[in-house]
Design a protein around this motif. Structure first.
Motif, mmCIF file in Angstrom:
data_model
loop_
_atom_site.group_PDB
_atom_site.id
_atom_site.type_symbol
_atom_site.label_atom_id
_atom_site.label_comp_id
_atom_site.label_asym_id
_atom_site.label_seq_id
_atom_site.Cartn_x
_atom_site.Cartn_y
_atom_site.Cartn_z
ATOM 1 N N LYS A 51 0.830 -1.202 0.000
ATOM 2 C CA LYS A 51 0.000 0.000 0.000
ATOM 3 C C LYS A 51 0.864 1.252 0.000
ATOM 4 C CE LYS A 51 -3.789 -2.126 2.617
ATOM 5 N NZ LYS A 51 -4.623 -2.018 3.844
ATOM 6 N N TYR A 52 0.335 2.299 -0.603
ATOM 7 C CA TYR A 52 1.020 3.591 -0.608
ATOM 8 C C TYR A 52 1.263 4.064 0.823
ATOM 9 C CZ TYR A 52 1.525 8.687 -0.946
ATOM 10 O OH TYR A 52 1.952 9.976 -0.811
ATOM 11 N N ALA A 53 2.490 4.481 1.109
ATOM 12 C CA ALA A 53 2.830 5.008 2.436
ATOM 13 C C ALA A 53 3.161 6.492 2.383
ATOM 14 C CB ALA A 53 4.001 4.231 3.031
ATOM 15 N N SER A 54 3.947 6.894 1.370
ATOM 16 C CA SER A 54 4.355 8.297 1.266
ATOM 17 C C SER A 54 5.010 8.526 -0.092
ATOM 18 C CB SER A 54 5.339 8.662 2.384
ATOM 19 O OG SER A 54 6.543 7.927 2.239
ATOM 20 N N PRO A 55 5.186 9.798 -0.485
ATOM 21 C CA PRO A 55 5.968 10.078 -1.693
ATOM 22 C C PRO A 55 7.425 9.663 -1.474
ATOM 23 C CG PRO A 55 4.716 11.998 -0.998
ATOM 24 C CD PRO A 55 4.686 11.028 0.134
ATOM 25 N N ALA A 56 8.152 9.481 -2.563
ATOM 26 C CA ALA A 56 9.571 9.132 -2.468
ATOM 27 C C ALA A 56 10.330 9.814 -3.593
ATOM 28 C CB ALA A 56 9.760 7.618 -2.543
ATOM 29 N N CYS A 57 11.559 10.187 -3.304
ATOM 30 C CA CYS A 57 12.438 10.696 -4.355
ATOM 31 C C CYS A 57 13.858 10.246 -4.060
ATOM 32 C CB CYS A 57 12.343 12.207 -4.510
ATOM 33 S SG CYS A 57 13.126 13.144 -3.189
ATOM 34 N N SER A 58 14.652 10.167 -5.118
ATOM 35 C CA SER A 58 16.027 9.710 -4.974
ATOM 36 C C SER A 58 16.870 10.373 -6.056
ATOM 37 C CB SER A 58 16.095 8.184 -5.101
ATOM 38 O OG SER A 58 17.405 7.714 -4.884
ATOM 39 N N PHE A 59 18.177 10.367 -5.851
ATOM 40 C CA PHE A 59 19.099 10.966 -6.809
ATOM 41 C C PHE A 59 19.929 9.870 -7.468
ATOM 42 C CE2 PHE A 59 18.086 14.094 -3.643
ATOM 43 C CZ PHE A 59 17.883 15.253 -4.370
ATOM 44 N N GLY A 76 -1.921 1.202 -4.599
ATOM 45 C CA GLY A 76 -0.934 0.205 -4.202
ATOM 46 C C GLY A 76 -0.659 -0.802 -5.304
ATOM 47 N N TYR A 77 0.232 -1.723 -5.013
ATOM 48 C CA TYR A 77 0.610 -2.769 -5.965
ATOM 49 C C TYR A 77 0.514 -4.130 -5.286
ATOM 50 C CZ TYR A 77 2.700 0.607 -9.263
ATOM 51 O OH TYR A 77 2.913 1.624 -10.154
ATOM 52 N N THR A 78 0.121 -5.124 -6.064
ATOM 53 C CA THR A 78 0.221 -6.520 -5.641
ATOM 54 C C THR A 78 1.089 -7.240 -6.650
ATOM 55 O OG1 THR A 78 -1.968 -6.523 -4.590
ATOM 56 C CG2 THR A 78 -1.019 -8.659 -5.162
ATOM 57 N N PHE A 79 2.201 -7.810 -6.182
ATOM 58 C CA PHE A 79 3.131 -8.517 -7.056
ATOM 59 C C PHE A 79 3.040 -10.020 -6.829
ATOM 60 C CE2 PHE A 79 5.181 -4.333 -6.568
ATOM 61 C CZ PHE A 79 5.395 -4.010 -7.892
ATOM 62 N N ALA A 80 2.939 -10.771 -7.928
ATOM 63 C CA ALA A 80 3.090 -12.223 -7.895
ATOM 64 C C ALA A 80 4.450 -12.540 -8.495
ATOM 65 C CB ALA A 80 1.959 -12.898 -8.661
ATOM 66 N N ASP A 81 4.673 -13.761 -8.962
ATOM 67 C CA ASP A 81 6.009 -14.118 -9.453
ATOM 68 C C ASP A 81 6.380 -13.402 -10.744
ATOM 69 O OD1 ASP A 81 4.142 -15.475 -10.912
ATOM 70 O OD2 ASP A 81 5.108 -17.437 -10.762
ATOM 71 N N SER A 82 5.413 -13.074 -11.605
ATOM 72 C CA SER A 82 5.735 -12.350 -12.844
ATOM 73 C C SER A 82 4.632 -11.384 -13.260
ATOM 74 C CB SER A 82 5.994 -13.340 -13.989
ATOM 75 O OG SER A 82 4.833 -14.117 -14.239
ATOM 76 N N THR A 83 3.599 -11.265 -12.456
ATOM 77 C CA THR A 83 2.487 -10.370 -12.771
ATOM 78 C C THR A 83 2.262 -9.384 -11.627
ATOM 79 O OG1 THR A 83 0.846 -11.873 -11.821
ATOM 80 C CG2 THR A 83 1.349 -12.139 -14.162
ATOM 81 N N PHE A 84 1.566 -8.305 -11.944
ATOM 82 C CA PHE A 84 1.236 -7.323 -10.906
ATOM 83 C C PHE A 84 -0.139 -6.741 -11.147
ATOM 84 C CE2 PHE A 84 2.917 -4.560 -14.224
ATOM 85 C CZ PHE A 84 2.111 -3.438 -14.150
ATOM 86 N N ASN A 112 -2.032 -3.009 -10.206
ATOM 87 C CA ASN A 112 -1.870 -1.667 -9.659
ATOM 88 C C ASN A 112 -3.251 -1.104 -9.334
ATOM 89 O OD1 ASN A 112 -0.489 1.484 -10.981
ATOM 90 N ND2 ASN A 112 -1.078 0.920 -8.915
ATOM 91 N N LYS A 113 -3.534 -0.918 -8.052
ATOM 92 C CA LYS A 113 -4.803 -0.364 -7.619
ATOM 93 C C LYS A 113 -4.716 1.154 -7.604
ATOM 94 C CE LYS A 113 -7.787 -0.222 -3.497
ATOM 95 N NZ LYS A 113 -7.928 -0.689 -2.092
ATOM 96 N N PHE A 114 -5.662 1.811 -8.302
ATOM 97 C CA PHE A 114 -5.666 3.275 -8.342
ATOM 98 C C PHE A 114 -7.019 3.768 -8.834
ATOM 99 C CE2 PHE A 114 -4.017 7.277 -10.664
ATOM 100 C CZ PHE A 114 -4.231 8.068 -9.554
ATOM 101 N N MET A 115 -7.588 4.746 -8.138
ATOM 102 C CA MET A 115 -8.839 5.377 -8.539
ATOM 103 C C MET A 115 -9.968 4.357 -8.673
ATOM 104 S SD MET A 115 -7.975 8.620 -8.897
ATOM 105 C CE MET A 115 -9.243 9.366 -9.892
ATOM 106 N N GLY A 116 -10.003 3.362 -7.787
ATOM 107 C CA GLY A 116 -11.060 2.359 -7.818
ATOM 108 C C GLY A 116 -10.927 1.356 -8.935
ATOM 109 N N ARG A 117 -9.804 1.361 -9.617
ATOM 110 C CA ARG A 117 -9.594 0.466 -10.754
ATOM 111 C C ARG A 117 -8.349 -0.381 -10.511
ATOM 112 N NH1 ARG A 117 -8.497 4.024 -15.395
ATOM 113 N NH2 ARG A 117 -10.739 4.358 -15.411
ATOM 114 N N ASN A 118 -8.430 -1.647 -10.880
ATOM 115 C CA ASN A 118 -7.275 -2.533 -10.792
ATOM 116 C C ASN A 118 -6.694 -2.745 -12.183
ATOM 117 O OD1 ASN A 118 -7.423 -2.961 -8.003
ATOM 118 N ND2 ASN A 118 -8.884 -4.635 -8.233
ATOM 119 N N SER A 119 -5.509 -2.194 -12.424
ATOM 120 C CA SER A 119 -4.836 -2.317 -13.720
ATOM 121 C C SER A 119 -3.784 -3.409 -13.626
ATOM 122 C CB SER A 119 -4.188 -0.982 -14.106
ATOM 123 O OG SER A 119 -5.155 0.034 -14.152
ATOM 124 N N LYS A 120 -3.892 -4.380 -14.532
ATOM 125 C CA LYS A 120 -3.001 -5.531 -14.472
ATOM 126 C C LYS A 120 -1.844 -5.391 -15.453
ATOM 127 C CE LYS A 120 -6.784 -8.615 -13.152
ATOM 128 N NZ LYS A 120 -7.519 -9.861 -13.485
#
Length: 205
Positions: free
Chosen positions: A58-66, A103-111, A113-121
């Motif tokens: 599940k989404y916890a917070s924004p992230a950034c990196s260099f 959020g994201y759900t990862f299996a061995d090779s599939t995922f 992505n839950k967003f805006m009430g929609r699950n995108s595979k």
């Protein structure tokens, strides 16, 4: 004479003990466990394994990196990272990204992505050496997003998915409603001036 013989025996015993200890130490230092431990210390982190990804995040917070240490120093490091995260938090909230809705759900090779009430595979491949995910969304009725490369980092028990700003814009625009697209575009302005900066999400289980 006896004293010399005893002394010689002591010296020989000491030398044999040292030699045996040195050999044991050599064997210990050459063991795979020690090599792995030293490798982890040198690299600083043990890295993410594909098995670590599996499950629902599940989404916890924004992230950034260099992408480079030079940019990190030049940009003011943690100060800029905090400023960017604060700006992203406001944008994410406006477009509906929260722990309940994203959020994201990862299996061995599939995922999924839950967003805006929609699950995108989609499907993904994991590059352990470069700590990189290649996400391939499969969304019917939308222009193919194509492969989206994301750097992955450990953050305690959490993980961070970090994208090039333009690629993140592309993903979120395609996944969200059209009414949110203008808000999403402001993500690009947050990343302006930092070509070597990646932005994305910190996720928790």
């Amino acid at each position: 004479m006896k004293r010399k013989v005893v002394s010689l025996a002591v010296v020989l015993l000491f030398a044999t003990t040292i030699s045996s200890y040195a050999q044991s130490l050599k064997d210990f230092l050459n063991s795979s466990n020690v090599k792995d431990a030293v490798s982890n210390i040198v690299s600083g982190v043990s890295g993410v394994k594909q098995s670590d990804l599996e499950g629902t995040w599940k989404y916890a917070s924004p992230a950034c990196s260099f992408t480079t240490e030079d940019l990190l120093k030049k940009a003011g490091g943690a100060i800029v990272a905090n400023e960017v995260s604060e700006k992203l938090a406001g944008i994410y909230s406006k477009i509906g990204i929260s722990s309940e809705k994203f959020g994201y759900t990862f299996a061995d090779s599939t995922f999924v992505n839950k967003f805006m009430g929609r699950n995108s595979k989609g499907t993904y491949t994991f590059d352990a050496e470069n700590q990189e995910l290649n996400l391939q969304y499969q969304i019917a009725g939308l222009i193919n997003i194509g492969k989206s490369e994301a750097k992955i980092e450990k953050s305690g028990n959490n993980i961070k998915l970090l994208f090039n700003a333009n690629k993140l814009l592309q993903i979120l625009t395609k996944l969200s409603s059209a009414s949110k697209s203008s808000t999403i575009k402001t993500i690009g302005s947050v990343a302006e001036g930092y070509d070597g900066m990646l932005i994305g999400f910190e996720l928790s289980k």
